[in-house]
Design an enzyme around this catalytic site. Structure first.
Site, PDB file in Angstrom:
ATOM      1  N   ASN A 205       0.840  -1.190   0.000  1.00 57.39           N
ATOM      2  CA  ASN A 205       0.000   0.000   0.000  1.00 57.39           C
ATOM      3  C   ASN A 205       0.879   1.245   0.000  1.00 57.39           C
ATOM      4  O   ASN A 205       2.106   1.147  -0.002  1.00 57.39           O
ATOM      5  CB  ASN A 205      -0.968  -0.012   1.189  1.00 57.39           C
ATOM      6  CG  ASN A 205      -0.248  -0.142   2.518  1.00 57.39           C
ATOM      7  OD1 ASN A 205       0.563   0.703   2.881  1.00 57.39           O
ATOM      8  ND2 ASN A 205      -0.537  -1.228   3.245  1.00 57.39           N
ATOM      9  N   ARG A 206       0.252   2.411   0.024  1.00 57.24           N
ATOM     10  CA  ARG A 206       0.974   3.670  -0.158  1.00 57.24           C
ATOM     11  C   ARG A 206       1.463   4.297   1.143  1.00 57.24           C
ATOM     12  O   ARG A 206       1.931   5.431   1.148  1.00 57.24           O
ATOM     13  CB  ARG A 206       0.084   4.676  -0.902  1.00 57.24           C
ATOM     14  CG  ARG A 206      -0.251   4.255  -2.328  1.00 57.24           C
ATOM     15  CD  ARG A 206      -1.044   5.366  -3.028  1.00 57.24           C
ATOM     16  NE  ARG A 206      -1.262   5.039  -4.430  1.00 57.24           N
ATOM     17  CZ  ARG A 206      -2.310   4.392  -4.902  1.00 57.24           C
ATOM     18  NH1 ARG A 206      -3.234   3.964  -4.048  1.00 57.24           N
ATOM     19  NH2 ARG A 206      -2.443   4.153  -6.183  1.00 57.24           N
TER      20      ARG A 206
END
Length: 400
Positions: A205-206
């Site tokens: 994920n970011r």
């Protein structure tokens, strides 16, 4: 060791601030200095540069080797800001939020805790304007050290004299060692977890880790011992005697680390973006394209760390979770609060531009059982972190 920025202003007592710098260094702290132009009339910046092994910031427009804005770089570096001596003029600037020189601009830009040591003539100290500014600074959570009473530079006695360097160093040490979370242990998670698909690829994920790391720093500044468990992060890890870093890249590794550390901790703050799913089968070789080139993944749920810790927590432990949402923020966050048995959920809408993953700012809503939502508007992640740490202290009933 704490990174302390010492800000010197143009009062005659500034010569004693050199001893403060040396005293802080003897306590093991890393010190850098910023000076106003008037301060440099009393004490040469070369003296401070030689002592600190860093250039002294005087001109906020000075060029830097790496192209950073000097006062912002110092503001971000600081873990504590000490203003010594603090003139009436500088106190007024801080209270009003002015930033017209290197010192005032750095102080306005930093999210680090601030201690100011006023030094001035007794009449300036007693002036109602100065007292209003002092009251405003204290309301803004700036620690103000009262000036001493004694002989002033003008040749008569009165209140306004700068305390002795040893007393100032002791005040700093007391602040750093007697915070509201002194004696408490916090487990903080940061960054994102990675779930391997094969030896080359992973699901991720970011998350940058900025929020969790800011919380760890704020907790350490508040006197806590911090067990920081990090997944994948894109920012520098903190270096502090009060912070122990454990890396746990996968959700299972993070679950094991949290379960171990939380047993003897007082609170858990789950700021990490933990993967909800992992591949059912981990390929032992790099997955190749076949046929039409499409790939179907069979995913299974990962371990729910927050729910497990919420179910296991003792009555004297606190669990705080995060809810990063893109829609129905309060509805989804409230459902998480109930389901996970958390003491609080920090909810933020990561679809909003300028906040959330990878940014320096955040805007959050705090949800607690049977209480109205508490909204914190957009501000730096460090400021959000300090508020979360204060919330944690409150939930732990520190001082009761």
């Amino acid at each position: 060791m704490t990174k302390i920025a010492v800000h010197m202003t143009g009062g005659i007592a500034v010569y004693k601030a050199v001893e403060v710098v040396r005293g802080l260094q003897k306590q093991g702290h890393e010190v850098r200095v910023a000076m106003t132009q008037n301060a440099a009339r009393f004490v040469g910046p070369a003296t401070l540069a030689a002592l600190t092994k860093h250039p002294v910031l005087i001109d906020q427009w000075a060029a830097t080797l790496n192209g950073q804005v000097p006062h912002i770089e110092l503001a971000d570096w600081s873990e504590l800001s000490l203003v010594v001596p603090a003139t009436a003029n500088l106190l007024a600037k801080m209270a009003a939020g002015l930033a017209d020189d290197a010192v005032s601009a750095t102080l306005l830009a930093t999210s680090a805790p601030k201690i100011v040591v006023p030094a001035m003539n007794v009449h300036m100290w007693n002036n109602p304007a100065t007292q209003r500014n002092i009251a405003q600074l204290r309301q803004d959570n700036v620690m103000v050290m009262d000036p001493a009473t004694g002989m002033l530079a003008e040749g008569y006695a009165g209140k306004g004299r700068m305390p002795e360097p040893a007393a100032i160093v002791k005040q700093v040490q007391d602040y750093l060692t007697n915070g509201p979370l002194k004696g408490k242990t916090l487990v903080v998670t940061a960054g994102g977890t990675r779930e391997a698909l094969d030896p080359v690829r992973y699901l991720g994920n970011r998350s940058s880790g900025k929020m969790g790391i800011a919380i760890a720093k704020a907790a350490a500044n508040a006197g806590a011992r911090v067990e920081l468990i990090v997944g994948s992060v894109s920012v520098a890890l903190p270096h502090s005697d009060r912070i122990t870093v454990t890396q746990a890249l996968s959700t299972s590794a993070m679950a094991a680390a949290v379960s171990d550390k939380f047993q003897t901790a007082d609170a858990l703050i789950m700021a990490a973006a933990v993967a909800d799913f992992r591949p059912a089968v981990l390929a032992d070789q790099k997955i190749k394209k076949h046929g039409d080139g499409t790939l179907t993944l069979h995913l299974v749920p990962t371990e729910d760390i927050l729910a497990k810790m919420g179910a296991q927590k003792r009555s004297d432990q606190v669990v705080i979770g995060f809810a990063a949402e893109t829609n129905d923020l309060l509805h989804n966050a409230d459902a998480k609060l109930q389901k996970k048995n958390a003491d609080a959920i920090v909810a933020n809408d990561v679809s909003e531009p300028g906040i959330g993953f990878g940014t320096d700012d955040n805007a959050v809503t705090i949800l607690r059982p049977n209480q109205a939502p508490l909204r914190w508007s957009r501000q730096s992640k460090m400021m959000i972190a300090e508020k979360i740490v204060a919330l944690t202290a409150n939930l732990l009933k520190v001082g009761d």
